[in-house]
Structure formats: C-alpha cells, structure tokens
Design a protein around this motif. Sequence first.
Motif: not given
Length: 596
Positions: A342-358
């Motif tokens: 929910r509103t604390a979604w940012a840390p999860a998005a950052r982790r996903l960004n790394l995987g999506l980047g690879f």
Amino acid sequence: MADAHNDEPAWPQRPWVLAAIGAAAGLSIHFILGENSFGHTTSALDIAFAALIGSLAILVAFTLERARWTWSLTFSGVAAVVIALIFYWNGAPDDWRTAENWRALSGLLAVAIAAPLFQTARDAGARRFAYVEVHGHAWTNVVMWFASWVFVGIVFLLAFLLAALFSLIKIKLLSDALNEQWFIMTLIGASLAAAVGVFRERDRIVRLLLNVVVAVLGVLAPVLAAGLILFLLSLPFTGLSALWEATRSTTPILLSCVVGALILANAVIGRSDDEESRFPPLRWGALGLAIAMLPLAIIAAISTGSRIAQYGFTPERLWAVVFVTVALAYGAAYLIAVLRRRTAWAPAARRLNLGLGFGLCGLALFLALPITSFNAISTRDQVARLESGQVSPEKFDWAALRFQFGDPGKAAAERLAKSGNAAIRLAAANSLKASDRWDMEARQREARAVDSLDQRLKIVPAGAILPDALRRKLVDWEVCDASGACVVMFDAAKNEAITVRRNCDPESIRAETVPGDGAKSIARVSQMSENCDPKVVKLTLIGAEWTTDRLGLDAEARKVWANAVSAAIEKGDVEVRTVQRRQIFIGGKPAGEVFE
C-alpha cells in the motif's frame, strides 16, 4: 544524493587522459568513414570498426578508475566488441530498415543498463549489486552524458568565436580547420571525453546537477499523475474506440506516458528510504503513477493487438509488441508492490527495479543479436495473408515486402514472381523492377491511378481506345491527376492527344466572391480565376514516349472558366475546331493559345 563513486581518490590527470583518448577515437573514426561519415557508400565493416572505436572510448571514459582498472578495460572492450558485431550484422547503412535500427538501439540500451551494474560490482570488488549504488551510477551516467554534450556545444561556440576573432586580423587557421571534418571529429571526441573526465573529478557538481534534475522531475509527478488518472477515469464514458479514431499513434503515446510515469515515480521515491520525498502531494503523485502504468500498458496492448489482427505482422508492430511487453512487466510489478505494501510500496518497487533492470538488459541484448528475425516473421505472416486471399494482390503492401522486410522480404518477392496466381505473379514481378521503396510506392500509386482513370475520364471521340502508354502518362500530376474530371481528345492518326481538366474546385471560387458592389465582386472572381484556370496539355508520341506541352490560357479564357467551364468539362463539352488555326474551345468559346 550520495556519491556514486565510493569516494575514489582524486585523479587530476583523468580529463587530459580521456581527452587524448577521445581525440584519437574521433580522428580514427574520420579516417575509417571518410569525408562522408555514415554515408550511403559506407560498408558494414567500416561501420563496425567505427562503432568499436567510438563505443570503446565512451565506455572507458565513463567506467575507468585507477582501482581495478583492468576490470574497466575488460568490460569496455567486451561491450564495444558486442556493439561492433551488432552493427556489422545489420549490414551497410543502405540495407538498414526498421528492424536494423531498433536492433542497434537495443544493443546500445543493453550496454547502457549493464554499465551501472558493472560500476557497482567494480566498486564492491565482487558481484554484489546494492540498489543504492546501481541507482546512483545510472542517474549519474545519464546526467553526465547530457551535461557533457552541453560542454561540447560550448566548446564549439568558443571555437567559432575565436575563429571569427582571428579572422579579423587575417589569420584564418582556426576558421579553415573548422571547415575540415577531421578537425570537427577530433574536437568532438576530445571535448566529450574531457567533459566526462571533468565531471567525474568534480562529484559535487554532478551531485548538484543530479539533485536539481530529481527535484524538478519530482515536482512534475503529481501533475502527470492527475492527468493520467483523469484520462483513465474518462475512458468508461468515451470508450476505447475514441482512441483509435483520434490518431494512429495511440500505442506510442500510451507507452510514452508509461515511461514518463516510471521516471517521475522513481524521482520521488529515490534510491533509499532516506531519499524518498516526504511531501504528501509528491508521495501521492508517485502512488498514482504506479497505479496508472499497468492500465495504460494494457490499453497499448489492446491497440497493438487490434492492428496486428487487422493488418498482420510487420517489424514495427513486432517491436511494438516488445515495448508493450516491457511496459506490462513494469506496470504489473509496480501495481503488485502497491497492492502488497500500500502506501509503503517504495522499498518493494526499488527491489523490483533491480530485477527488472537485469531482465531488460538481457532482453535488449537478445533482441540485438541476429537470433530472432522480425523481418522473417513479418514476411511469413504477410505472404500467408496474401496467398490465403485475406488481402488482395492490389491492396498488398509490395513496397514494404520488397524494401522494408530485408532479405527475407526480397526472397519472398522473388518466389511470388513465380506464383501460379497471375495477379500475384505480375505484382511481384513489378516490385522486383523497382529500384527503391519510393520508386515502388510511385509504381503502386500509378497503377491505382490508371485503374481509376476511367471513372473520371471523358474521351473524345467517344469509344476511342487509348494506348496503354498514353493512359500511364495521363495520370501524371501535370496531365490528368486524381483531382477531378478530365477530357482527353485523342487523334490516333496524328499520334497526339489534348487534355483539359479543372485546376481547382469552382465552388471555392464562388465562396471567395466578395459581396458588395459589382465591380468589387468581379475583381475578386477575376483574381481567383487566374489561379483556377483549366490545365490544357498537348501530348505527342515521339518514338515510344508521350511528351507533354502545356498550353496557357489568355485572359478571355480565364473569364470563360470563371463563369461556365466547370459545367462544360463535366459534360465533356470540349472540342478542337479547325478554323484558320487550331485552338481549344470550352463551352463553344475559344480558350487558350494557338498551338498550330
């Protein structure tokens, strides 16, 4: 924003070392490509060598550090070789089409994503990819790239200023050098690499620029979020059909919105909890962007799917499928992060960004390699549609098959030229005669115009049969183009024809008539009729070619035109009268110059 270079010790010689490397690279590229850099006569091998040298110099400039410098040189060398091979596989510039352009861009994107991943691992001395460092290197590289090109522009402005200054005292050495391509390429290479070196030695400047860029982008997040949310809320009332009716660029617009939402959302959430904005409008704006990405990507997928279902595969549509797939992946990942946290979604998005980047790096590299041919896939699909009767030979895009689908398209055209279907065989044979896409498109337009000629052509005498060569000549823009009715008077014995057609819509003449006193109205009509006189063209057969000679009209003829010629041409009331001269008569009145 913290420094992305792990407090590397100062290296004051770096700008000078990189400037020398850049100058050597620019000069080498000039000698490889010659005076006409990336010209149409450049071979694939020359392009590959130029790409090797250019990409190697740029990668060294961005990644070289005194610590683990062998790592940097190895990464730069391997990445430069990959880019060079991609350019070589694409062939000579003359052979580049949509597929080749996107393949080259995919290779460059793969290297651009791999660079910050490598920089992070190099700084750590191991295969560890802390998101804080990857994010820092990625944003820093982008800022330095654009800032360095601004520096290159300033260098050239300074060079031109000094050249003008010395020219005042008759010293033209610098001004002459600026007209030489070898000097320009050398100066670009040196100034670009030196700028990267200067920025890397002045991390505070880079951090300041980066903070400014992120702050500006973050402020825009609520604005874009509000616009996208309102757009999505409006769709149930307008329907998706409004998107297809408004423009043919629905998918690019939607994907651009997804990219913008991704960039602005990340500008707000930063690379760590400490850097995430706490200002409520920005936080809610980023949340809105995260939610909006997936619906936009789904609509883009529907748009692309409908185009493929209607018109089949082309390289452009297959690349659109790739872009939509990436947008769906990012949209789904961000929506999952929001739904879970929910509103604390940012840390999860950052982790996903790394995987999506690879994942994106691997996908871009895969698409850049000659493993999957979008040209071949498109060719098989389009030929199957043609041979199954789903599309007729007359409506089939032969220009795309022959010139846009690469070697598979050309091979298919050669095979279809031997087809048992006479219409397909003839159309394919005609496509093989064209020298380029534009010639092919011109041939197709001419064929369509010749086919539709009878609908607007009035032949005098009635029932006369026009030779095929004359019919092809009649569709020229200067004779009987598709703008309206045309009368042709054909004299087979003299091998000549005379055509008369309208040169504008007579309704526009009446609409432009100025109301008021008669003199004023007549003056307006006379002025318009000078621009709307009928075109009269004489065609004469010389050898196997029909030549044209346009016959002008005098003032009296233009006056006749303004009053009655439109109706006369529509009825075919045009004739050649033999008196003491030969002249055009329209509506029974003489018009035009004497041509015999």
